[in-house]
Design an enzyme around this catalytic site. Structure first.
Site, PDB file in Angstrom:
ATOM      1  N   ASN A  11     -42.979  53.476   5.953  1.00  0.00           N
ATOM      2  CA  ASN A  11     -43.784  53.130   4.783  1.00  0.00           C
ATOM      3  C   ASN A  11     -45.215  53.595   5.040  1.00  0.00           C
ATOM      4  O   ASN A  11     -45.907  53.052   5.891  1.00  0.00           O
ATOM      5  CB  ASN A  11     -43.737  51.615   4.559  1.00  0.00           C
ATOM      6  CG  ASN A  11     -44.589  51.168   3.392  1.00  0.00           C
ATOM      7  OD1 ASN A  11     -45.141  51.979   2.657  1.00  0.00           O
ATOM      8  ND2 ASN A  11     -44.709  49.858   3.216  1.00  0.00           N
ATOM      9  N   TRP A  12     -45.646  54.612   4.302  1.00  0.00           N
ATOM     10  CA  TRP A  12     -46.975  55.176   4.524  1.00  0.00           C
ATOM     11  C   TRP A  12     -48.080  54.338   3.884  1.00  0.00           C
ATOM     12  O   TRP A  12     -49.266  54.605   4.094  1.00  0.00           O
ATOM     13  CB  TRP A  12     -47.031  56.612   3.980  1.00  0.00           C
ATOM     14  CG  TRP A  12     -46.111  57.558   4.680  1.00  0.00           C
ATOM     15  CD1 TRP A  12     -45.180  57.249   5.646  1.00  0.00           C
ATOM     16  CD2 TRP A  12     -46.012  58.967   4.482  1.00  0.00           C
ATOM     17  NE1 TRP A  12     -44.518  58.382   6.043  1.00  0.00           N
ATOM     18  CE2 TRP A  12     -45.000  59.453   5.347  1.00  0.00           C
ATOM     19  CE3 TRP A  12     -46.679  59.861   3.648  1.00  0.00           C
ATOM     20  CZ2 TRP A  12     -44.649  60.793   5.403  1.00  0.00           C
ATOM     21  CZ3 TRP A  12     -46.327  61.203   3.701  1.00  0.00           C
ATOM     22  CH2 TRP A  12     -45.320  61.669   4.573  1.00  0.00           C
ATOM     23  N   LYS A  13     -47.701  53.368   3.076  1.00  0.00           N
ATOM     24  CA  LYS A  13     -48.665  52.482   2.398  1.00  0.00           C
ATOM     25  C   LYS A  13     -49.705  53.319   1.646  1.00  0.00           C
ATOM     26  O   LYS A  13     -49.364  54.349   1.077  1.00  0.00           O
ATOM     27  CB  LYS A  13     -49.272  51.506   3.402  1.00  0.00           C
ATOM     28  CG  LYS A  13     -48.189  50.745   4.162  1.00  0.00           C
ATOM     29  CD  LYS A  13     -48.713  49.594   4.959  1.00  0.00           C
ATOM     30  CE  LYS A  13     -47.559  48.889   5.657  1.00  0.00           C
ATOM     31  NZ  LYS A  13     -47.983  47.668   6.367  1.00  0.00           N
ATOM     32  N   HIS A  98     -42.280  43.679  -0.779  1.00  0.00           N
ATOM     33  CA  HIS A  98     -42.954  43.855   0.514  1.00  0.00           C
ATOM     34  C   HIS A  98     -43.945  42.716   0.737  1.00  0.00           C
ATOM     35  O   HIS A  98     -44.533  42.189  -0.212  1.00  0.00           O
ATOM     36  CB  HIS A  98     -43.671  45.204   0.544  1.00  0.00           C
ATOM     37  CG  HIS A  98     -44.207  45.575   1.879  1.00  0.00           C
ATOM     38  ND1 HIS A  98     -45.392  45.066   2.373  1.00  0.00           N
ATOM     39  CD2 HIS A  98     -43.725  46.406   2.846  1.00  0.00           C
ATOM     40  CE1 HIS A  98     -45.619  45.570   3.570  1.00  0.00           C
ATOM     41  NE2 HIS A  98     -44.629  46.382   3.884  1.00  0.00           N
ATOM     42  N   GLU A 170     -39.521  40.819   6.815  1.00  0.00           N
ATOM     43  CA  GLU A 170     -40.933  41.221   6.839  1.00  0.00           C
ATOM     44  C   GLU A 170     -41.816  39.976   6.758  1.00  0.00           C
ATOM     45  O   GLU A 170     -42.198  39.561   5.675  1.00  0.00           O
ATOM     46  CB  GLU A 170     -41.201  42.093   5.601  1.00  0.00           C
ATOM     47  CG  GLU A 170     -41.242  43.571   5.870  1.00  0.00           C
ATOM     48  CD  GLU A 170     -42.684  44.030   5.961  1.00  0.00           C
ATOM     49  OE1 GLU A 170     -42.924  45.027   6.633  1.00  0.00           O
ATOM     50  OE2 GLU A 170     -43.550  43.385   5.365  1.00  0.00           O
ATOM     51  N   GLY A 176     -51.956  42.033   9.206  1.00  0.00           N
ATOM     52  CA  GLY A 176     -53.328  42.134   9.696  1.00  0.00           C
ATOM     53  C   GLY A 176     -53.737  41.088  10.708  1.00  0.00           C
ATOM     54  O   GLY A 176     -54.927  40.891  10.948  1.00  0.00           O
TER      55      GLY A 176
END
Length: 202
Positions: A11-13, A98, A170, A176
């Site tokens: 997932n490149w976000k 997500h 997830e 973060g």
């Protein structure tokens, strides 16, 4: 793991402009001229990079995925994208629910379910993300939360459609924070998810 396909998804976000996406896609295609049997490789770039990435990976065993979709076919839904457009651009998979969508954009079990049903109806494959908040982890209700999310996401999904579904654990609390689930914790939670699905579908 009989009859189970290993899906490796990136997932490149919200990273990589068009030039960066092109470079990365070229590098991946060159690095993966083939993959072992029973393995699928998937990249999920930002929407603006779909055409660029698709053109560079189509000769390689790499599938294209989207990071989100809307459940309506068309209408006044500014900023959204429909399934038909994704299919036209070569997308095969769609990430839904997500942890960042749940945390930052108010994604709910109900909206995830609407998207799952639409994605399946349109012949795409959903990757359903489930995971608990830090407070829920601290209360020791991780399994209850993720199993409820799983069952809610699959509401109305038939046994036949289930074969096209991917479920990914997830945890929301890992966003973060520098914290990650241990392999033992993740496997325990995944077992609970499988048991929940078995309870519904057999």
């Amino acid at each position: 793991m009989p009859n189970r396909t290993l899906l490796i998804a990136g997932n490149w976000k919200m990273n990589n402009d068009v030039a960066e996406a092109a470079k990365l896609a070229d590098e991946l295609a060159q690095a993966l001229p083939e993959v072992p049997a029973g393995v699928e490789v998937l990249v999920c770039p930002p929407t603006i990079d779909f055409t660029t990435v698709h053109d560079r990976i189509q000769a390689a065993p790499i599938a294209l995925g989207a990071q989100n979709v809307y459940w309506e076919a068309k209408g006044a839904f500014t900023g959204e994208c429909n399934c038909a457009s994704l299919k036209e651009l070569g997308v095969e998979y769609v990430i839904l629910g997500h942890s960042e969508r749940r945390q930052y954009f108010g994604e709910t079990d109900e909206t995830v379910n609407k998207k799952v049903c639409k994605v399946l109806a349109e012949g795409l494959k959903p990757i359903i993300c489930v995971g608990e908040k830090l407070s829920e982890k601290q209360m020791g209700i991780t399994e209850e939360i993720v199993c409820l999310q799983t069952k809610a996401a699959l509401h109305g999904v038939s046994r036949t459609q289930l074969d096209e579904v991917v479920i990914a654990y997830e945890p929301i609390w890992a966003i973060g924070t520098g914290m990650t689930a241990t392999p033992e914790d993740a496997n325990q939670t995944i077992r609970a998810i499988r048991n929940a699905i078995r309870g519904v579908y057999g």
